[in-house]
Design an enzyme around this catalytic site. Structure first.
Site, PDB file in Angstrom:
ATOM      1  N   SER A 192       5.535  29.111  -0.210  1.00  0.00           N
ATOM      2  CA  SER A 192       5.692  29.230   1.247  1.00  0.00           C
ATOM      3  C   SER A 192       6.949  30.021   1.571  1.00  0.00           C
ATOM      4  O   SER A 192       7.897  30.068   0.779  1.00  0.00           O
ATOM      5  CB  SER A 192       5.820  27.832   1.852  1.00  0.00           C
ATOM      6  OG  SER A 192       6.174  27.915   3.219  1.00  0.00           O
ATOM      7  N   TYR A 205       9.171  18.962   1.924  1.00  0.00           N
ATOM      8  CA  TYR A 205       8.188  20.041   1.787  1.00  0.00           C
ATOM      9  C   TYR A 205       8.854  21.351   1.338  1.00  0.00           C
ATOM     10  O   TYR A 205       8.415  21.985   0.368  1.00  0.00           O
ATOM     11  CB  TYR A 205       7.475  20.252   3.115  1.00  0.00           C
ATOM     12  CG  TYR A 205       6.505  21.406   3.124  1.00  0.00           C
ATOM     13  CD1 TYR A 205       5.214  21.269   2.625  1.00  0.00           C
ATOM     14  CD2 TYR A 205       6.876  22.654   3.651  1.00  0.00           C
ATOM     15  CE1 TYR A 205       4.326  22.337   2.634  1.00  0.00           C
ATOM     16  CE2 TYR A 205       5.990  23.717   3.661  1.00  0.00           C
ATOM     17  CZ  TYR A 205       4.716  23.557   3.155  1.00  0.00           C
ATOM     18  OH  TYR A 205       3.836  24.618   3.160  1.00  0.00           O
TER      19      TYR A 205
HETATM   20  P1  NAD Z   1      -5.039  22.746   4.939  1.00  0.00           P
HETATM   21  O1  NAD Z   1      -4.730  21.430   5.538  1.00  0.00           O
HETATM   22  O2  NAD Z   1      -6.276  23.420   5.372  1.00  0.00           O
HETATM   23  O3  NAD Z   1      -5.061  22.648   3.362  1.00  0.00           O
HETATM   24  C1  NAD Z   1      -4.294  21.746   2.622  1.00  0.00           C
HETATM   25  C2  NAD Z   1      -5.254  21.012   1.717  1.00  0.00           C
HETATM   26  O4  NAD Z   1      -4.507  20.241   0.782  1.00  0.00           O
HETATM   27  C3  NAD Z   1      -6.149  20.014   2.437  1.00  0.00           C
HETATM   28  O5  NAD Z   1      -7.321  20.620   2.892  1.00  0.00           O
HETATM   29  C4  NAD Z   1      -6.416  18.982   1.363  1.00  0.00           C
HETATM   30  O6  NAD Z   1      -7.704  19.176   0.826  1.00  0.00           O
HETATM   31  C5  NAD Z   1      -5.399  19.272   0.292  1.00  0.00           C
HETATM   32  N1  NAD Z   1      -4.677  18.064  -0.097  1.00  0.00           N
HETATM   33  C6  NAD Z   1      -3.585  17.509   0.479  1.00  0.00           C
HETATM   34  N2  NAD Z   1      -3.234  16.395  -0.188  1.00  0.00           N
HETATM   35  C7  NAD Z   1      -4.120  16.254  -1.222  1.00  0.00           C
HETATM   36  C8  NAD Z   1      -4.276  15.303  -2.269  1.00  0.00           C
HETATM   37  N3  NAD Z   1      -3.427  14.279  -2.421  1.00  0.00           N
HETATM   38  N4  NAD Z   1      -5.315  15.471  -3.138  1.00  0.00           N
HETATM   39  C9  NAD Z   1      -6.173  16.509  -2.995  1.00  0.00           C
HETATM   40  N5  NAD Z   1      -6.055  17.438  -2.035  1.00  0.00           N
HETATM   41  C10 NAD Z   1      -5.041  17.296  -1.155  1.00  0.00           C
HETATM   42  O7  NAD Z   1      -3.762  23.661   5.221  1.00  0.00           O
HETATM   43  P2  NAD Z   1      -3.309  25.089   4.634  1.00  0.00           P
HETATM   44  O8  NAD Z   1      -2.246  25.540   5.557  1.00  0.00           O
HETATM   45  O9  NAD Z   1      -4.448  25.962   4.345  1.00  0.00           O
HETATM   46  O10 NAD Z   1      -2.580  24.674   3.271  1.00  0.00           O
HETATM   47  C11 NAD Z   1      -2.850  25.294   2.029  1.00  0.00           C
HETATM   48  C12 NAD Z   1      -1.550  25.591   1.317  1.00  0.00           C
HETATM   49  O11 NAD Z   1      -0.827  26.578   2.058  1.00  0.00           O
HETATM   50  C13 NAD Z   1      -0.603  24.394   1.178  1.00  0.00           C
HETATM   51  O12 NAD Z   1      -0.042  24.402  -0.114  1.00  0.00           O
HETATM   52  C14 NAD Z   1       0.476  24.703   2.207  1.00  0.00           C
HETATM   53  O13 NAD Z   1       1.704  24.105   1.863  1.00  0.00           O
HETATM   54  C15 NAD Z   1       0.520  26.204   2.114  1.00  0.00           C
HETATM   55  N6  NAD Z   1       1.169  26.866   3.235  1.00  0.00           N
HETATM   56  C16 NAD Z   1       0.653  26.777   4.495  1.00  0.00           C
HETATM   57  C17 NAD Z   1       1.309  27.414   5.537  1.00  0.00           C
HETATM   58  C18 NAD Z   1       0.789  27.331   6.941  1.00  0.00           C
HETATM   59  O14 NAD Z   1       1.508  27.755   7.864  1.00  0.00           O
HETATM   60  N7  NAD Z   1      -0.411  26.830   7.175  1.00  0.00           N
HETATM   61  C19 NAD Z   1       2.480  28.145   5.300  1.00  0.00           C
HETATM   62  C20 NAD Z   1       2.973  28.223   4.007  1.00  0.00           C
HETATM   63  C21 NAD Z   1       2.309  27.579   2.977  1.00  0.00           C
END
Ligand code: NAD
Ligand code: MG
Length: 300
Positions: A192, A205
């Protein structure tokens, strides 16, 4: 929301909505894409593959929604067989994602379970190998993000769960996967912008994302003697369920993503091509690298 056209030249500032008052709705953790308002673009109406991952076998954690769903759709349309993992409470999103993957005419499976458990991580890799007959791409994308403003309010339980989900799971899954991976295989981790520009209120986080960045570079050097490349993608603010379920305080959601140079949040569909590149042979000289997809908040 305007849909992304993968190949049509357009102004990136206005390609999607810049955000508005609809962003302030929140839902419990883990949130569902099915309840996300406004909806997100995972490339379902736009991503066109060109055989870049033909016959590869991929495991994508968090593949039900957000960035993981966009990556799964792109991989399937590039010809890869795909297993997605998510929590049982996300079944509604998982089933929608699976339907979209099957339309690409590849093998697609969903395996539900909690990756903060080491034994489940081992079983997830074994089940993936059994279903797909191998494993060439591991995308460690699942993540937990809960905003807590004050240090005194951040519990040990949350700190440990964030690290178990974001960091330990990546270690357990990689360790279980590597013995099955051939030379040419690829591991891709989702870090991230928070790894480089940590916010107050995201102590657990943001620091877990710094750990992922370091883990990626170290593992890359460890595994290159097997011909396995390890890289990461660093998203900026992307409109996904994660943000609506405590990832940001509800009052901040209205301005979500408007502080970056592009002036708007990104969509999951805008992330998928970076993962496709890192998974494919086109990135054969790229390892220990982090690709930023941040709307202009560049990495150091
Ligand atoms: P999202 O909520 O769609 O995806 C996160 C997923 O993590 C969930 O769908 C869930 O299936 C999974 N998850 C969480 N805890 C879990 C567990 N204990 N066991 C199994 N699965 C689990 O949100 P997203 O934003 O697409 O997140 C995907 C990645 O992107 C993450 O690593 C997040 O930190 C990273 N990210 C997101 C952003 C943002 O702004 N959305 C920015 C930087 C990084
Ligand atoms: Mg989800």
């Amino acid at each position: 929301m305007a849909k992304r056209n993968q190949f049509c030249m357009q102004d990136p500032r206005t390609q999607y909505s810049t955000g508005n008052t609809h962003y302030d709705k929140s839902q419990p953790d883990p949130a569902l894409d099915a309840k996300l308002s406004p909806g997100a673009d995972h490339g379902e109406d736009s991503y066109q593959g060109s055989g870049r991952l033909q016959g590869r076998k991929a495991l994508i954690t968090g593949g039900d929604s957000g960035i993981g769903r966009a990556v799964a759709i792109a991989f399937a349309r590039e010809g890869a067989d795909v297993v997605i993992n998510y929590l049982p409470s996300e079944r509604q999103d998982g089933e929608t994602a699976l339907e979209q993957l099957k339309q690409a005419d590849v093998q697609a499976w969903a395996i539900e379970g909690d990756i903060s458990d080491e034994q489940f991580c081992q079983s997830l890799v074994q089940q993936t190998k059994d279903k797909l007959g191998g494993l060439d791409i591991l995308v460690n994308n699942a993540g937990k993000q809960q905003f807590v403003a004050e240090l005194a309010d951040l519990s040990s339980e949350q700190f440990q769960k964030t690290y178990a989900t974001n960091v330990f799971a990546m270690f357990w899954l990689s360790k279980a996967a590597v013995p099955h991976m051939p030379a040419g295989a690829s591991i891709i981790n989702t870090t991230s912008i928070q790894s480089y520009q940590p916010s107050a209120g995201l102590l657990d986080y943001a620091s877990s994302k710094s750990a992922i960045t370091g883990f990626t570079k170290s593992l890359a050097k460890m595994l290159i003697n097997k011909g396995i490349r390890v890289n990461a993608v660093a998203p900026g603010p992307i409109w996904t369920p994660l943000q609506q379920s405590g990832g940001q305080p509800a009052e901040k959601l209205q301005q979500f993503g408007q502080h970056v140079p592009l002036g708007r949040p990104g969509q999951p569909a805008e992330l998928a091509p970076a993962y496709v590149y890192l998974a494919s042979q086109e990135s054969s000289y790229v390892t220990a690298e982090v690709i930023g997809v941040t709307g202009g908040e560049h990495l150091p």
